[in-house]
Design an enzyme around this catalytic site. Sequence first.
Site, PDB file in Angstrom:
ATOM      1  CG  ASP A 104      -5.695   5.850   0.727  1.00  0.00           C
ATOM      2  OD1 ASP A 104      -6.815   6.290   0.446  1.00  0.00           O
ATOM      3  OD2 ASP A 104      -5.535   4.897   1.143  1.00  0.00           O
ATOM      4  CG  ASP A 141      -9.500   3.662   2.242  1.00  0.00           C
ATOM      5  OD1 ASP A 141      -8.299   4.228   2.022  1.00  0.00           O
ATOM      6  OD2 ASP A 141      -9.723   2.352   2.299  1.00  0.00           O
ATOM      7  CG  ASP A 161      -8.524   3.193  -1.317  1.00  0.00           C
ATOM      8  OD1 ASP A 161      -7.883   3.699  -0.825  1.00  0.00           O
ATOM      9  OD2 ASP A 161      -9.117   2.076  -1.173  1.00  0.00           O
ATOM     10  CB  SER A 216      -5.612   0.917  -0.066  1.00  0.00           C
ATOM     11  OG  SER A 216      -5.819   1.897   0.787  1.00  0.00           O
TER      12      SER A 216
END
Length: 553
Positions: free
Chosen positions: A300, A304, A302, A155
Site C-alpha cells: 500500500d 505497511d 505507505d 496510508s
Amino acid sequence: MTLRPRLRDAAFRWLADELDTDDRAELQRILASAMGGDEASVAELAERMAGPLRFGTAGLRGPLRAGPNGMNRAVVVRTTAGVAEWLRNSRHAGATVIVGRDARHGSEAFCTDTASTLAAAGFDVRVLPSPLPTPVVGFAVRELGAAAGIQITASHNPLSDNGYKLFDAAGTQIAPPVGEQIEAAIAAAAPAVSVPRAHTWSRLGDEVLEAYLRRLETLPKGTHRTLRVAATALHGVGAATLREALRRNGFTDLSLVAEQADPNPDFPTVTFPNPEEPGAADQLLALASEVDADMAIALDPDADRCALGVPLPDGSWRMLRGDEAGALLGSHLLSTLDRQAHPDPLVATTIASSSILRSIAATHGVRCDLTQTGFKYLVRSGDGAGTGLVFAYEEALGLCVDPDAVRDKDGISAAVLACDLAATLNADGRTLLDALDELAIEHGVYLTDSLSPRFERTSRIAELMAELRADPPTVLAGREVSTEDMLPGADVLRIAGEGVRALIRPSGTEPKLKAYLEVVRPVAQPDELTAARAAADARLADLRADVSALLDA
C-alpha cells in the site's frame, strides 16, 4: 438550510486563529457563500466545523481541507502541541521524537510543522531524510530509543485524505486511553497561530534506513533465492526500499509496475490506493503474467501492508486474501523459529481474522491470542505487553513478522519473508497454492471473505448497528446462530454458529461498515479436499448473501 449564528461565529473564530493563508482563503470563500444564502455552502461549512478530528487508528485521518474537521496545518500544529503536552505529562520532556512522512499532498508541510512545534516545546526532534515507509518510523523509535514517533500519512486512504500516525516509546501504535488524553490536551492547546514553532530540529541521514535494511537481512531462513517477482508500490513510497531489501537478500529478479513505482500523490492509475480494493492490483497481475513471475507483491502507499499474488494452474492470477497470507507466513515462521531464542513464543491475530492461526499454533506448541481489531491490540497480546510475540497478522493485509524490530505491521519485511517461503517451495517443486492445500488438509478448510459497504450518510452506520443489536439474525447460511455484543469494550457484533461466523463493526478510518466472514469445514482425507472446499465455497456464498442483506450492501 440557513446559516445559524452559532456556526457563523465558530467559523469566524477559527479564521481569526488560522495560520495558513491558503486555508484561510478557502474557508473565507465557503463562509461568504454561506452568508449569501447558498445552502450547499452552509452544509459544507457545517461539515468542516462539525468538530475536531478524532483519534482513530493510532492517530488522525481525514480529508485535506480547512477547518477543525479536516487535515490542515492548523490542526496539525494544535495536535502536535497536544502530543507534546502528553509526552511531558508522561515524563518524556525533552526526549527524542522521530518524525517522518509519505509523499501525499500536504505531507511535507505537515511534517515540517510537526517537527517545528515539537522543537519549540523542547524536544530533540529528528526528521527522516525523505518520504519513507511507515515501518521505518516505528523501527527508528526502537533503534534510537525515542519517546515517540510520528508519521504523516493516510496510508491507503483516498488521495483527498491525509493523516497523522503516532507511535509510543515502544514503537507501537497508541492505545486507549492515550487517544483520549491527547484529545484533551489538544482541546486545551492555544490557537494554532499562537503555538510556538522553531526550526531547531535535525534531519537524519541514511543511517536509520541502513540499520532497518540490515535487520531485514536476518529474516530469511532458507537458502534458495531463485524467484521471479513482480511488484507494485501503488504510487507510494515503498518501491525503492522494497527493491533494496530484496536485493540484499538475494532476490534480484524483480519487475516493478513502472507506472506505479514513483511516489505520486494523485494516484492516477487507481481509484483507491488499497491492494484490497477491486482493480487496484490489475496492473500488477498483468505484469506478473507478462514476465512469467512466480509471485506478485503489492504494497500500500505507505508500505505497511503487503498483499501477495499467485499464478493459477490455468495461467491466470489472483491475489491471496490477507488470511491466506497470514496462514502461510505464520506457518513458515513457526516452522523455522529458533526455539532457544524464543522458548515461549506467542502468535496473535484478531477476532475478525481467520481462526486457522490458532490451529497452526497448537500444532507447533505455541501460544495464540485473539485480540480486538488493530495492531495497537495485536502487539499488546498475551500479557498486555506482547511478551514473547514472534508473529501477528490481521486480515486487512497487515503482517508483523519481526516484532522485536518493528512492533507494527510492515509490508517490506513481510515481502522479504514471503520471498523466502516462495523460493523454498519452488526449489522443492511446490507453490504457495500447494502450501495452502497442505494447510487445509492438516487443519481444515478455512474460507474467509469480507464486506465493506461505504455510506454517504455516515449516521446510517450507527443506525444499522443499533438495528442489528435490537433484532439480531437467528439463522445465517442455513445455520442457527447466536449474537455476542462486545460492547462496552468494542463496538462489535459477533454472530456465529456451527462452522460459520460473521463479525460486524464500524471502520475506524473510513465511512464504512466492515463485516468479516468465515466458514470452516474439516477435511477427513486428502482426497476429499476438493469436495470440502466446494462445500465451503457454497456456504460462504450463502453467508455473504445473508450478511449483505443485513447491511443493505
